[in-house]
Design an enzyme around this catalytic site. Structure first.
Site, PDB file in Angstrom:
ATOM      1  N   ASP A  90      36.699  18.415  34.939  1.00  0.00           N
ATOM      2  CA  ASP A  90      36.805  16.999  34.573  1.00  0.00           C
ATOM      3  C   ASP A  90      37.897  16.339  35.406  1.00  0.00           C
ATOM      4  OD1 ASP A  90      36.898  14.519  33.258  1.00  0.00           O
ATOM      5  OD2 ASP A  90      36.496  15.432  31.316  1.00  0.00           O
ATOM      6  N   CYS A 104      40.021  13.815  29.912  1.00  0.00           N
ATOM      7  CA  CYS A 104      39.066  14.319  28.926  1.00  0.00           C
ATOM      8  C   CYS A 104      39.406  13.837  27.526  1.00  0.00           C
ATOM      9  CB  CYS A 104      38.982  15.847  28.950  1.00  0.00           C
ATOM     10  SG  CYS A 104      37.628  16.504  27.937  1.00  0.00           S
ATOM     11  N   GLY A 105      38.521  13.026  26.951  1.00  0.00           N
ATOM     12  CA  GLY A 105      38.775  12.441  25.642  1.00  0.00           C
ATOM     13  C   GLY A 105      38.705  13.416  24.495  1.00  0.00           C
ATOM     14  N   CYS A 123      31.660  12.639  23.627  1.00  0.00           N
ATOM     15  CA  CYS A 123      32.267  12.643  24.958  1.00  0.00           C
ATOM     16  C   CYS A 123      33.193  11.436  25.056  1.00  0.00           C
ATOM     17  CB  CYS A 123      31.186  12.582  26.041  1.00  0.00           C
ATOM     18  SG  CYS A 123      31.836  12.625  27.730  1.00  0.00           S
ATOM     19  N   GLY A 124      34.482  11.691  25.190  1.00  0.00           N
ATOM     20  CA  GLY A 124      35.463  10.618  25.222  1.00  0.00           C
ATOM     21  C   GLY A 124      35.402   9.780  26.480  1.00  0.00           C
ATOM     22  N   HIS A 125      35.455  10.444  27.639  1.00  0.00           N
ATOM     23  CA  HIS A 125      35.404   9.671  28.886  1.00  0.00           C
ATOM     24  C   HIS A 125      34.054   8.970  29.009  1.00  0.00           C
ATOM     25  CE1 HIS A 125      32.729  12.316  31.293  1.00  0.00           C
ATOM     26  NE2 HIS A 125      32.731  11.322  32.152  1.00  0.00           N
TER      27      HIS A 125
END
Length: 333
Positions: A249, A253-254, A90-92
């Site tokens: 999101d 979003c990463g 999960c990027g964020h």
């Protein structure tokens, strides 16, 4: 019987929530975070539901546990939790977790400004800039990303045919560009996205095989990324990512940005070294970059990076007591 009290640092990354859980970590079995993710899902998923779902969370809630490193060269490990499950990456969530952990004194880099983190999807490198006590930004050098399916036509009941791609950036994404039956992100309301995304995801997941070549536990389509016109100065593209049962999101979003970069690279629209400023549904921005070319199994892929910022919003203690009929959360879908 009291199930436990969990102390948390709440934050948001470019608008999307991140709840860093700082106590109550279950002792997970496994040699790496992929195996520990499976152990968490099999034995401790009640913690995720209690902390992410209503009444203690909400449909967009996302969070993480910070664990000791699994690898000799890593500074720490992250286990991601959110309403949609326990994600491989999960990027964020990473940007928010790192920001909250450093600012709260929970994580100290061996080399200031640089971290190596074990996650279920693999290992990621991180750079960050800190001014005083505040983390200004976090840059993630993400796991390899690739285009898994190209120009697939899905017949969506009530909407019609949609041409889509499926791309991997730490999770698998259906990516929908503007076309006859989708005029674009800014021409649809949030209600439209929430209405059609579950249908598109289900049909795509039924018809298209998505299994990571290096880790078969990473499989299935979990997200839908809708594209469209931008509203913020300097943006190269805009998106709205759907996840969970009814979440959009609020950040760019990463892993979605990574998937988007891989898609555009595979289609010849971006080259190695290209920078791509990706915009969310609320106009917040991540800076994406194609750092290098690579392979994922037999697929051509990229090494993406994502840069963004986060802010702490508060600290709290959440009690889970199984005498409460809603102790383990609920959703109104």
């Amino acid at each position: 019987m009291l199930k436990g009290t969990f102390f948390c640092v709440d934050a948001h990354t470019c608008g999307n929530p991140v709840r860093l859980v700082t106590s109550g970590h279950p002792n997970l079995k496994g040699r790496n975070m992929s195996e520990k993710r499976q152990d968490f899902l099999n034995h401790y998923d009640w913690i995720r539901k209690a902390l992410m779902f209503e009444p203690r969370g909400h449909d967009m809630m996302s969070g993480a546990f910070l664990y000791p490193p699994c690898s000799d060269n890593a500074d720490a490990s992250i286990l991601f939790i959110e309403t949609s499950g326990c994600l491989p990456m999960c990027g964020h969530g990473t940007i928010g977790t790192i920001t909250a952990a450093i600012e709260s004194g929970l994580l100290t880099a061996r080399e200031p400004g640089k971290l190596t983190i074990d996650v279920p999807a693999g290992q990621i490198n991180i750079e960050y800039q800190q001014t005083g006590e505040k983390v200004d930004w976090v840059k993630i050098y993400n796991v390899p990303a690739y285009l898994a399916h190209r120009d697939v036509i899905l017949d969506i009941p009530g909407l019609g045919p949609l041409k889509v791609d499926v791309s991997y950036g730490g999770n698998y994404y259906v990516i929908v560009e503007p076309q006859t039956n989708f005029p674009g992100l800014r021409q649809w309301t949030a209600a439209d996205i929430l209405r059609w995304s579950p249908v598109v995801r289900q049909i795509a997941d039924e018809q298209l095989s998505c299994v990571h070549p290096d880790d078969p536990t990473v499989n299935g389509i979990s997200h839908v990324l809708w594209t469209g016109n931008t509203i913020s100065e300097g943006s190269d593209g805009a998106n709205a990512v759907f996840y969970g049962e009814k979440a959009i999101d609020r950040s760019p979003c990463g892993t979605g940005t990574s998937a988007r970069l891989a898609q555009l690279y595979a289609k010849g629209q971006l080259e190695v070294g290209a920078q791509y400023t990706h915009e969310s549904i609320i106009g917040s921005q991540f800076i994406g970059r194609i750092e290098a070319a690579t392979t994922v199994g037999d697929n051509k892929g990229i090494m993406p990076s994502i840069q963004g910022w986060a802010r702490i919003t508060g600290k709290n203690a959440i009690t889970v007591d199984d005498s409460d009929p809603y102790a383990f959360g609920f959703q109104v879908v």
